[in-house]
Design a protein around this motif. Sequence first.
Motif, PDB file in Angstrom:
ATOM      1  N   ALA A 158       6.582  -7.787  13.550  1.00  0.00           N
ATOM      2  CA  ALA A 158       6.509  -7.195  11.423  1.00  0.00           C
ATOM      3  C   ALA A 158       5.152  -6.916  11.401  1.00  0.00           C
ATOM      4  O   ALA A 158       4.202  -7.805  10.763  1.00  0.00           O
ATOM      5  CB  ALA A 158       7.405  -8.548  10.297  1.00  0.00           C
ATOM      6  N   VAL A 159       5.184  -5.396  10.515  1.00  0.00           N
ATOM      7  CA  VAL A 159       4.047  -4.993  10.550  1.00  0.00           C
ATOM      8  C   VAL A 159       4.465  -5.470   9.206  1.00  0.00           C
ATOM      9  O   VAL A 159       5.311  -4.141   7.655  1.00  0.00           O
ATOM     10  CB  VAL A 159       3.597  -4.005  10.522  1.00  0.00           C
ATOM     11  CG1 VAL A 159       2.456  -2.909   9.854  1.00  0.00           C
ATOM     12  CG2 VAL A 159       3.150  -3.862  12.453  1.00  0.00           C
ATOM     13  N   VAL A 160       3.332  -6.166   8.162  1.00  0.00           N
ATOM     14  CA  VAL A 160       3.085  -5.970   6.805  1.00  0.00           C
ATOM     15  C   VAL A 160       2.278  -5.426   5.169  1.00  0.00           C
ATOM     16  O   VAL A 160       1.181  -5.050   6.064  1.00  0.00           O
ATOM     17  CB  VAL A 160       3.322  -7.222   6.199  1.00  0.00           C
ATOM     18  CG1 VAL A 160       4.187  -7.962   6.725  1.00  0.00           C
ATOM     19  CG2 VAL A 160       2.201  -7.894   6.245  1.00  0.00           C
ATOM     20  N   GLY A 161       2.607  -5.301   5.081  1.00  0.00           N
ATOM     21  CA  GLY A 161       1.658  -4.108   4.092  1.00  0.00           C
ATOM     22  C   GLY A 161       2.325  -3.859   2.869  1.00  0.00           C
ATOM     23  O   GLY A 161       3.119  -3.712   2.286  1.00  0.00           O
ATOM     24  N   THR A 162       1.373  -2.299   1.620  1.00  0.00           N
ATOM     25  CA  THR A 162       0.036  -2.675   2.153  1.00  0.00           C
ATOM     26  C   THR A 162      -0.538  -2.277   1.245  1.00  0.00           C
ATOM     27  O   THR A 162      -0.157  -2.879  -0.328  1.00  0.00           O
ATOM     28  CB  THR A 162      -0.141  -1.324   3.042  1.00  0.00           C
ATOM     29  OG1 THR A 162      -2.180  -1.015   2.997  1.00  0.00           O
ATOM     30  CG2 THR A 162       0.932   0.126   2.483  1.00  0.00           C
ATOM     31  N   THR A 163      -2.005  -1.769   0.749  1.00  0.00           N
ATOM     32  CA  THR A 163      -2.741  -2.731  -0.440  1.00  0.00           C
ATOM     33  C   THR A 163      -2.954  -0.630  -0.835  1.00  0.00           C
ATOM     34  O   THR A 163      -2.989   0.168  -0.237  1.00  0.00           O
ATOM     35  CB  THR A 163      -3.658  -3.165  -0.904  1.00  0.00           C
ATOM     36  OG1 THR A 163      -4.186  -2.582   0.303  1.00  0.00           O
ATOM     37  CG2 THR A 163      -3.319  -4.880  -0.791  1.00  0.00           C
ATOM     38  N   SER A 164      -3.717  -0.511  -1.922  1.00  0.00           N
ATOM     39  CA  SER A 164      -4.976   0.664  -2.602  1.00  0.00           C
ATOM     40  C   SER A 164      -5.185   0.269  -3.560  1.00  0.00           C
ATOM     41  O   SER A 164      -5.074   0.449  -4.786  1.00  0.00           O
ATOM     42  CB  SER A 164      -3.239   2.000  -2.778  1.00  0.00           C
ATOM     43  OG  SER A 164      -3.747   2.952  -3.139  1.00  0.00           O
ATOM     44  N   VAL A 165      -6.744   0.576  -2.366  1.00  0.00           N
ATOM     45  CA  VAL A 165      -7.920   0.634  -3.299  1.00  0.00           C
ATOM     46  C   VAL A 165      -9.001   1.167  -2.972  1.00  0.00           C
ATOM     47  O   VAL A 165      -8.948   1.903  -2.038  1.00  0.00           O
ATOM     48  CB  VAL A 165      -8.878  -0.841  -2.638  1.00  0.00           C
ATOM     49  CG1 VAL A 165     -10.041  -0.705  -3.803  1.00  0.00           C
ATOM     50  CG2 VAL A 165      -7.557  -2.302  -3.091  1.00  0.00           C
ATOM     51  N   ARG A 166      -9.801   1.969  -3.991  1.00  0.00           N
ATOM     52  CA  ARG A 166     -10.587   3.755  -3.884  1.00  0.00           C
ATOM     53  C   ARG A 166     -11.496   2.904  -3.181  1.00  0.00           C
ATOM     54  O   ARG A 166     -12.291   1.853  -3.827  1.00  0.00           O
ATOM     55  CB  ARG A 166      -9.886   3.882  -4.950  1.00  0.00           C
ATOM     56  CG  ARG A 166      -9.197   5.125  -5.945  1.00  0.00           C
ATOM     57  CD  ARG A 166      -9.567   5.482  -7.198  1.00  0.00           C
ATOM     58  NE  ARG A 166      -9.138   6.831  -7.839  1.00  0.00           N
ATOM     59  CZ  ARG A 166      -8.934   7.256  -8.683  1.00  0.00           C
ATOM     60  NH1 ARG A 166      -9.744   7.439  -8.683  1.00  0.00           N
ATOM     61  NH2 ARG A 166      -8.435   8.328  -8.592  1.00  0.00           N
ATOM     62  N   VAL A 167     -11.937   4.200  -2.316  1.00  0.00           N
ATOM     63  CA  VAL A 167     -13.121   3.693  -1.293  1.00  0.00           C
ATOM     64  C   VAL A 167     -13.609   5.120  -1.747  1.00  0.00           C
ATOM     65  O   VAL A 167     -13.427   5.722  -2.078  1.00  0.00           O
ATOM     66  CB  VAL A 167     -13.147   3.569  -0.025  1.00  0.00           C
ATOM     67  CG1 VAL A 167     -12.288   2.026   0.284  1.00  0.00           C
ATOM     68  CG2 VAL A 167     -11.943   4.425   0.444  1.00  0.00           C
TER      69      VAL A 167
END
Length: 406
Positions: free
Chosen positions: A256-265
Amino acid sequence: MARNTVLVIGGGATGAGVARDLALRGVDVTLVDRGGLGSGASGTSHGLLHSGARYAEADAVGAEECIAENEIVRDIAGECIRDTGGLFVSLAEDDADYFERKYDACEEIGIPVERLDATTAQERVPGLADDVARAMEVPDGVVYPSRLVAANAADARDHGATIHPHAPVESITVADERVTGVRLGGNVDDTVEPDYVVNAAGAWAGSVGEMLGVGVEMQPTRGVMVSLDYEGLGPVLNRCRDPDDGDIVVPHESEAVVGTTSVRVDDPDDYEQERWEVEVSIEECAEMLPALADADPIREWWGVRPLYAPDEASRNARGISRGFFRLDHADDGVGNAASIVGGKLTTYRQMAAATADLVCEKLGVDAECETADRRLPGADDPRTLDRFVREFDGQGPTDEDVVAAE
């Protein structure tokens, strides 16, 4: 010097889709990527085939695009996808009004949706949290992006396209408001003189834009995916709340693939990879499926979303892209170049078709798009698809457990 009619820069799903579309229309096309195909956002995504439900209440147009392309991809992609279905799960603490808004929006848009009470949802997904309040079933699915990208590239090649993985663009020469030469390194080590250039470089589209001398403002964000040892999960699970960290669980055969985050780069090649992102993704997803908290991690990876900065600046919704943007650089003083940015893996074919339409208009090619009605090569044979992946060095982490190495 080699000469090619159209040079497509960027071998992700969109770039490979553009190459396929143009090749099927009889256009001479070369596709290049600085790495193996799919080495950017496509191959490092969570691999979700969107039904559009995630965007329904916030972006009706984007949701309509998703459900339309969802149905097309199911028809053409075969073993590049897994038809799992999906559930949007609302826990006791989640806003019931938000659930109703999403449900109503799905119905209005035409996304197939069915209400499930807590008991039915828990029967559908054994181990689902005790505090599930309600759920809705939608036609989400799973994409194996390595196979999808490689199959598009193989069809392009079979119709005359030239495919060059590991051929980074080193420089672009513009004279008299036209691209006159593109220097390719790596496996090509040559200068090509295209009649038209398509920038499909995803999060790196801004860098290609700089070489073209035009502004392509990208605002990439990073997100982590963690694959856990978890066998038997049926549908995709989405937390039914405003999009936040750790709200999607994507089933594979034994993971099972879990996620996700969202962070500016600032730089898609150089960014932090924080442990809190892994931890919060597991913790939040385990609120829906508690056994995930104790599941053994198998692998983790970060991807960088190719978000278009002007679109991001116009709204505050976290991680919800309104769609894709086709930029005709004739408006910027470069008459034979365009960029295709934004969008989602699910809508790659539509993005490619819109781009190919523009290219054909510019080149005077009178041919219609055929990609919605033509099945991808090898679609019914996983071994053939995996051979394509190896041919184009297209293996990404998203489907590493599915695609056969040999």
